[in-house]
Design a protein around this motif. Structure first.
Motif, PDB file in Angstrom:
ATOM      1  N   UNK A 323       0.817  -1.202   0.000  1.00 34.65           N
ATOM      2  CA  UNK A 323       0.000   0.000   0.000  1.00 34.65           C
ATOM      3  C   UNK A 323       0.850   1.249   0.000  1.00 34.65           C
ATOM      4  N   UNK A 324       0.507   2.187  -0.877  1.00 29.99           N
ATOM      5  CA  UNK A 324       1.154   3.502  -0.911  1.00 29.99           C
ATOM      6  C   UNK A 324       0.115   4.614  -0.924  1.00 29.99           C
ATOM      7  N   UNK A 325      -1.009   4.395  -1.607  1.00 29.66           N
ATOM      8  CA  UNK A 325      -2.094   5.379  -1.629  1.00 29.66           C
ATOM      9  C   UNK A 325      -2.675   5.539  -0.228  1.00 29.66           C
ATOM     10  N   UNK A 326      -3.246   6.710   0.041  1.00 28.18           N
ATOM     11  CA  UNK A 326      -3.798   6.935   1.380  1.00 28.18           C
ATOM     12  C   UNK A 326      -5.068   6.135   1.614  1.00 28.18           C
ATOM     13  N   UNK A 327      -5.695   5.657   0.514  1.00 32.64           N
ATOM     14  CA  UNK A 327      -6.878   4.819   0.624  1.00 32.64           C
ATOM     15  C   UNK A 327      -6.971   3.982  -0.642  1.00 32.64           C
ATOM     16  N   UNK A 352      13.134  -1.443   2.667  1.00 27.59           N
ATOM     17  CA  UNK A 352      11.678  -1.394   2.495  1.00 27.59           C
ATOM     18  C   UNK A 352      11.315  -1.573   1.025  1.00 27.59           C
ATOM     19  N   UNK A 353      10.416  -2.513   0.760  1.00 25.21           N
ATOM     20  CA  UNK A 353       9.884  -2.719  -0.589  1.00 25.21           C
ATOM     21  C   UNK A 353       8.403  -2.387  -0.581  1.00 25.21           C
ATOM     22  N   UNK A 354       7.998  -1.432  -1.413  1.00 21.42           N
ATOM     23  CA  UNK A 354       6.617  -0.950  -1.446  1.00 21.42           C
ATOM     24  C   UNK A 354       5.942  -1.435  -2.717  1.00 21.42           C
ATOM     25  N   UNK A 355       4.686  -1.866  -2.565  1.00 19.60           N
ATOM     26  CA  UNK A 355       3.888  -2.196  -3.747  1.00 19.60           C
ATOM     27  C   UNK A 355       2.474  -1.651  -3.563  1.00 19.60           C
ATOM     28  N   UNK A 356       1.937  -1.053  -4.626  1.00 18.10           N
ATOM     29  CA  UNK A 356       0.560  -0.556  -4.643  1.00 18.10           C
ATOM     30  C   UNK A 356       0.016  -0.754  -6.050  1.00 18.10           C
ATOM     31  N   UNK A 357      -1.243  -1.175  -6.188  1.00 20.31           N
ATOM     32  CA  UNK A 357      -1.798  -1.427  -7.531  1.00 20.31           C
ATOM     33  C   UNK A 357      -1.897  -0.195  -8.424  1.00 20.31           C
ATOM     34  N   UNK A 358      -1.997   1.012  -7.834  1.00 15.13           N
ATOM     35  CA  UNK A 358      -2.248   2.203  -8.647  1.00 15.13           C
ATOM     36  C   UNK A 358      -1.317   3.381  -8.363  1.00 15.13           C
ATOM     37  N   UNK A 359      -0.735   3.439  -7.192  1.00 11.19           N
ATOM     38  CA  UNK A 359      -0.080   4.676  -6.759  1.00 11.19           C
ATOM     39  C   UNK A 359       1.437   4.673  -6.888  1.00 11.19           C
ATOM     40  N   UNK A 360       2.004   3.736  -7.620  1.00  6.74           N
ATOM     41  CA  UNK A 360       3.460   3.602  -7.660  1.00  6.74           C
ATOM     42  C   UNK A 360       4.147   4.840  -8.256  1.00  6.74           C
ATOM     43  N   UNK A 361       3.627   5.349  -9.361  1.00  5.46           N
ATOM     44  CA  UNK A 361       4.272   6.493 -10.012  1.00  5.46           C
ATOM     45  C   UNK A 361       4.276   7.711  -9.090  1.00  5.46           C
ATOM     46  N   UNK A 362       3.149   7.996  -8.461  1.00  3.22           N
ATOM     47  CA  UNK A 362       3.081   9.137  -7.547  1.00  3.22           C
ATOM     48  C   UNK A 362       3.951   8.927  -6.319  1.00  3.22           C
TER      49      UNK A 362
END
Length: 433
Positions: A323-327, A352-362
């Protein structure tokens, strides 16, 4: 009707496309060259479910046209919606109204006929009155009426909240044209018995501030209860469920977790406190300081939980942040609790490895030093801790047995209270909140 929407960001694009979809002729004005180029080709510079399709549909039908010309807008329309951003100032907690002021300064001198300007941006109380004076000084032999029609959009639900809102609020002057005009604009929506609340502009401005302050307070309240429950060995989810059955309280916004973020609640409650101070009513909103403090403390508490899970130090540990997006259903990372936690853990020496379905670019733009995985599997590979910090359905429905084969240690931290605890513990995981 002929409507102009000034500012085609999240709020403006949603409002323009939705108004065009119910039959109005809409001219959207966007002065940012990069955003304008995207919008003209039917692309959104952000993610919002369903909105890209609606944007293209209304562009193709001709009901929506996008330009960068204020002179074209001034000549074309009689009704203008202000939908520009009101971010927090860099120097203090109050709202930066420079974009709102710029709209008035650019538009009004070019008007050659009477006009109604309707604000939708979130602003401090007294803004409409101040802008009315500003417009009167700038207008040349034309009458400019200013009203306020605050938005109540939830990211991920922008179309529904525009076309099927809980209520429509309009603040306007007596004996003006705003109320009748608004009734005509929103007629298809009002025909579904949507409540229509007409009041003065100051009250309308305060409605939005009050709504956000209340929601923030409710979220921070249940998070404060989570802290008490942790100390007492009690179940905060059971408490939330039990008190939510009281119709005076309700279940919505009683989910504990790492707190709220995004581009609205954090900056809006701070701006509300600053505005109250300017009005001489600062003491009335001192409780919001603790609401804000509880919210920020939850992030620090999440980092402490991760550190405790690793024996007291994150140095050299591998952490998967899901998760990276706030929601969920958004790519908005503004004031994201998930990224804040990820950044804090990296500063404490974690990998730390981060994954988010939509917010990666931001997320990459905001925290470029973090590692961003291409998938859940890559993020979780050899992880000492898996942290679920945004409740995307992809994460909620993860198979703990499958994920367990990827990690180095089976420790999961449920930062959103969204996982099935028994399912994860039965698969051999240490489950923490």
């Amino acid at each position: 009707m002929r409507l102009v929407v000034l500012g085609m960001g999240y709020l403006g694009a949603a409002h323009a496309a939705c108004m065009a979809s119910i039959g109005h002729e809409v001219l959207g004005v966007e002065t940012d060259p990069a955003r304008l180029a995207k919008l003209k080709t039917g692309q959104l510079p952000f993610y919002e479910p369903g909105l890209t399709d609606l944007l293209n549909k209304t562009l193709d039908s001709g009901h929506l046209v996008i330009t960068n010309s204020y002179s074209e807008a001034a000549a074309w329309g009689d009704i203008f919606f202000i939908a520009v951003g009101t971010p927090q100032k860099r120097s203090d907690p109050s709202a930066d109204l420079s974009f709102v002021d710029a709209v008035i300064d650019e538009l009004v001198p070019q008007l050659r006929h009477d006009a109604l300007i309707v604000g939708k941006s979130t602003v401090p109380v007294g803004t409409a009155a101040r802008l009315s004076e500003r417009a009167a000084a700038l207008s040349d032999k034309v009458t400019v009426e200013i009203a306020w029609n605050p938005e109540f959009l939830r990211e991920g639900y922008a179309i529904k909240d525009t076309l099927q809102p809980d209520r429509i609020v309009l603040g306007c002057v007596e004996n003006g044209s705003a109320e009748q005009t608004a009734r005509e604009i929103y007629e298809p929506i009002l025909n579904t018995e949507t409540p229509f609340i007409v009041t003065d502009t100051s009250t309308a401005e305060l409605v939005k501030a009050a709504a956000n302050a209340f929601l923030a307070t409710k979220i921070s309240f249940i998070n404060a209860m989570a802290e008490v429950c942790l100390a007492a060995g009690a179940d905060v989810l059971a408490i939330a469920k039990a008190i939510g059955y009281d119709p005076r309280i309700g279940h919505r916004f009683l989910r504990p977790g790492i707190g709220f973020g995004g581009g609205c609640l954090p900056k809006d409650i701070r701006a509300f406190m600053a505005s109250a101070g300017e009005l001489g009513a600062a003491e009335a909103l001192t409780f919001l300081r603790e609401v804000d403090a509880i919210n920020m403390r939850r992030r620090n508490r999440m980092v402490s939980t991760a550190s405790d899970s690793c024996g007291g130090s994150l140095l050299g540990k591998r952490v998967a942040v899901l998760g990276a997006a706030f929601k969920p259903d958004s790519d908005d990372v503004r004031d994201s609790p998930a990224l804040n936690v990820a950044g804090q853990m990296q500063l404490q020496g974690a990998s730390v490895a981060v994954y988010d379905p939509r917010a990666m670019a931001n997320a990459r733009l905001l925290f470029p030093t973090l590692f961003y995985a291409d998938s859940v599997d890559q993020a979780c590979k050899d992880a000492d801790i898996v942290m679920v910090l945004t409740e995307w359905s992809e994460f909620v429905n993860l198979d703990p047995v499958v994920v367990g084969r990827l990690v180095r240690a089976r420790t999961v931290i449920d930062g959103r209270f969204c996982l099935d605890k028994r399912r994860w513990t039965d698969a051999g995981w240490e489950y923490r909140i």
